[in-house]
Design a protein around this motif. Structure first.
Motif, short mmCIF file in Angstrom:
data_model
loop_
_atom_site.label_atom_id
_atom_site.label_comp_id
_atom_site.label_asym_id
_atom_site.label_seq_id
_atom_site.Cartn_x
_atom_site.Cartn_y
_atom_site.Cartn_z
N THR A 19 -5.93 -5.55 8.43
CA THR A 19 -6.54 -4.23 8.28
C THR A 19 -5.66 -3.17 8.94
OG1 THR A 19 -8.75 -5.22 8.33
CG2 THR A 19 -8.59 -2.85 8.76
N ASP A 20 -5.42 -2.09 8.22
CA ASP A 20 -4.62 -1.00 8.77
C ASP A 20 -5.44 -0.22 9.79
OD1 ASP A 20 -2.57 -1.70 7.08
OD2 ASP A 20 -3.11 -0.24 5.53
N MET A 49 0.84 -1.19 0.00
CA MET A 49 0.00 0.00 0.00
C MET A 49 0.88 1.25 0.00
SD MET A 49 -3.09 0.85 2.62
CE MET A 49 -3.81 -0.76 2.28
N ARG A 50 0.61 2.17 -0.85
CA ARG A 50 1.46 3.35 -1.00
C ARG A 50 1.30 4.28 0.20
NH1 ARG A 50 0.83 8.39 -3.43
NH2 ARG A 50 -1.30 7.87 -4.04
N VAL A 51 2.41 4.80 0.68
CA VAL A 51 2.41 5.72 1.81
C VAL A 51 2.34 7.14 1.30
CG1 VAL A 51 3.73 6.57 3.77
CG2 VAL A 51 3.70 4.13 3.26
N MET A 52 1.40 7.91 1.80
CA MET A 52 1.27 9.31 1.42
C MET A 52 1.91 10.18 2.47
SD MET A 52 -2.70 9.26 0.20
CE MET A 52 -2.75 11.03 0.07
N ARG A 53 2.81 11.03 2.06
CA ARG A 53 3.42 11.98 2.98
C ARG A 53 2.40 13.05 3.36
NH1 ARG A 53 8.08 9.80 4.97
NH2 ARG A 53 9.05 8.57 3.32
N GLY A 54 2.74 13.84 4.37
CA GLY A 54 1.83 14.90 4.80
C GLY A 54 1.43 15.79 3.64
N GLN A 55 0.15 16.07 3.54
CA GLN A 55 -0.36 16.88 2.45
C GLN A 55 -0.92 18.17 3.03
OE1 GLN A 55 -3.29 14.39 0.66
NE2 GLN A 55 -1.82 12.89 -0.04
N ALA A 56 -0.26 19.27 2.77
CA ALA A 56 -0.69 20.54 3.34
C ALA A 56 -2.06 20.92 2.81
CB ALA A 56 0.32 21.63 3.01
N ALA A 79 -12.22 9.78 8.95
CA ALA A 79 -11.12 10.63 8.52
C ALA A 79 -10.02 10.59 9.57
CB ALA A 79 -11.61 12.06 8.33
N GLY A 80 -8.79 10.47 9.12
CA GLY A 80 -7.69 10.42 10.07
C GLY A 80 -6.41 9.95 9.44
N VAL A 81 -5.63 9.23 10.23
CA VAL A 81 -4.33 8.73 9.80
C VAL A 81 -4.36 7.21 9.82
CG1 VAL A 81 -1.87 8.60 10.38
CG2 VAL A 81 -3.11 10.77 10.63
N ALA A 82 -4.09 6.61 8.67
CA ALA A 82 -4.01 5.15 8.58
C ALA A 82 -2.57 4.72 8.80
CB ALA A 82 -4.50 4.68 7.21
N ILE A 83 -2.38 3.77 9.72
CA ILE A 83 -1.05 3.21 9.96
C ILE A 83 -0.89 2.02 9.02
CG2 ILE A 83 0.46 2.13 11.66
CD1 ILE A 83 -1.13 3.63 13.83
N ASP A 84 0.04 2.14 8.09
CA ASP A 84 0.24 1.14 7.04
C ASP A 84 1.11 0.01 7.58
OD1 ASP A 84 0.34 -0.19 4.70
OD2 ASP A 84 1.42 1.34 3.57
N ARG A 131 -0.34 7.23 6.26
CA ARG A 131 -0.94 8.00 5.18
C ARG A 131 -2.22 8.64 5.69
NH1 ARG A 131 -2.76 2.90 4.73
NH2 ARG A 131 -4.95 2.63 4.15
N ILE A 132 -2.65 9.67 5.02
CA ILE A 132 -3.91 10.33 5.37
C ILE A 132 -5.07 9.55 4.76
CG2 ILE A 132 -5.31 12.40 4.99
CD1 ILE A 132 -2.77 14.04 5.16
N GLN A 133 -6.08 9.30 5.58
CA GLN A 133 -7.33 8.70 5.10
C GLN A 133 -8.41 9.77 5.20
OE1 GLN A 133 -8.56 4.61 5.67
NE2 GLN A 133 -10.33 5.33 6.85
N GLN A 134 -9.07 10.05 4.10
CA GLN A 134 -9.99 11.18 4.07
C GLN A 134 -11.40 10.86 4.54
OE1 GLN A 134 -9.69 12.92 0.13
NE2 GLN A 134 -7.90 14.10 0.75
N ARG A 135 -11.80 9.61 4.52
CA ARG A 135 -13.17 9.27 4.92
C ARG A 135 -13.20 7.91 5.61
NH1 ARG A 135 -13.33 13.74 3.90
NH2 ARG A 135 -14.71 14.96 2.55
#
Length: 226
Positions: free
Chosen positions: A197-198, A1-8, A186-191, A179-183
């Motif tokens: 399940t993350d 699963m791709r890790v998304m860095r912080g997105q301003a 909403a929060g931070v998913a630990i990969d 990574r950020i999970q938007q829905r």
């Protein structure tokens, strides 16, 4: 699963959601207050309990949804563990609201046994009592320290997340990043590595932006590789 860095600038809670939720809870609080001022006896006690429930829930909602989320330096333990904890105004009012519902359910149970005709909404009363009884195992968990305030601990060797019934720790070899999970929620998913399940850290439980938590986890993961 791709890790998304912080997105301003990522908005995880829609603009309309906080005012709608807070507005509805305000109306419920005022409605229960009006009811409590106009009834007495056992039903008056339950009305004040409902008012306390709504008011405390409103307090928690304002803290969770309307609080500005700014980057803050977390508490750091002597072992170098960076600790993020849910604000007291988000967590303790929720506990108080839950206890208020238990009191209301207890009063209604007493009235149902002694004077069933005094109940104006037997169906709603039954649902409330059943729900309160169903929550008693969580009350036992709370009293025995197994119901947790939301907390994220980012250490040199492990990552720990506690929240409600969850209490899990992982070594950095088990973590790919965050990574950020938007829905949902909403929060931070630990990969995590593997097919499980993350876990999701709900951002409404904390007073820092999701981007900061993602950056902190990914930075600690990178440092653990060295």
């Amino acid at each position: 699963m791709r890790v998304m860095r912080g997105q301003a600038g990522v908005r995880l809670v829609p603009r309309w959601y906080p005012p709608v939720v807070i507005g509805l809870l305000t109306l419920f609080t005022l409605g229960f207050l009006a009811l409590a001022l106009n009834v007495d006896g056992a039903m008056g006690i339950s009305a004040w309990g409902l008012f306390a429930f709504a008011a405390l829930l409103l307090c928690a909602a304002v803290s969770a949804l309307a609080r500005p989320r700014r980057r803050r330096e977390p508490r750091v333990t002597p072992d170098g563990v960076r600790v993020f904890v849910a604000p007291a105004l988000t967590t303790w009012p929720l506990v108080g609201a839950w206890l208020a519902v238990l009191v209301v359910a207890g009063v209604w149970s007493f009235v149902a046994v002694t004077d069933f005709g005094a109940l104006e909404s037997p169906g709603f009363t039954l649902v409330t009592i059943v729900g309160a009884v169903g929550s008693l195992p969580d009350l036992v968990r709370l009293l025995t320290g197994r119901l947790h305030r939301w907390r994220l601990e980012i250490g040199p060797e492990t990552l720990t997340y506690r929240g409600y019934r969850t209490d899990r720790s992982w070594s950095w070899t088990e973590v790919r990043g965050a990574r950020i999970q938007q829905r949902g929620p909403a929060g931070v998913a630990i990969d995590l590595r593997g097919a499980g399940t993350d876990p999701i850290v709900p951002i409404t439980a904390f007073d820092v932006p999701a981007e900061q938590l993602v950056e902190e986890i990914n930075r600690a993961k990178a440092a653990a590789r060295r």
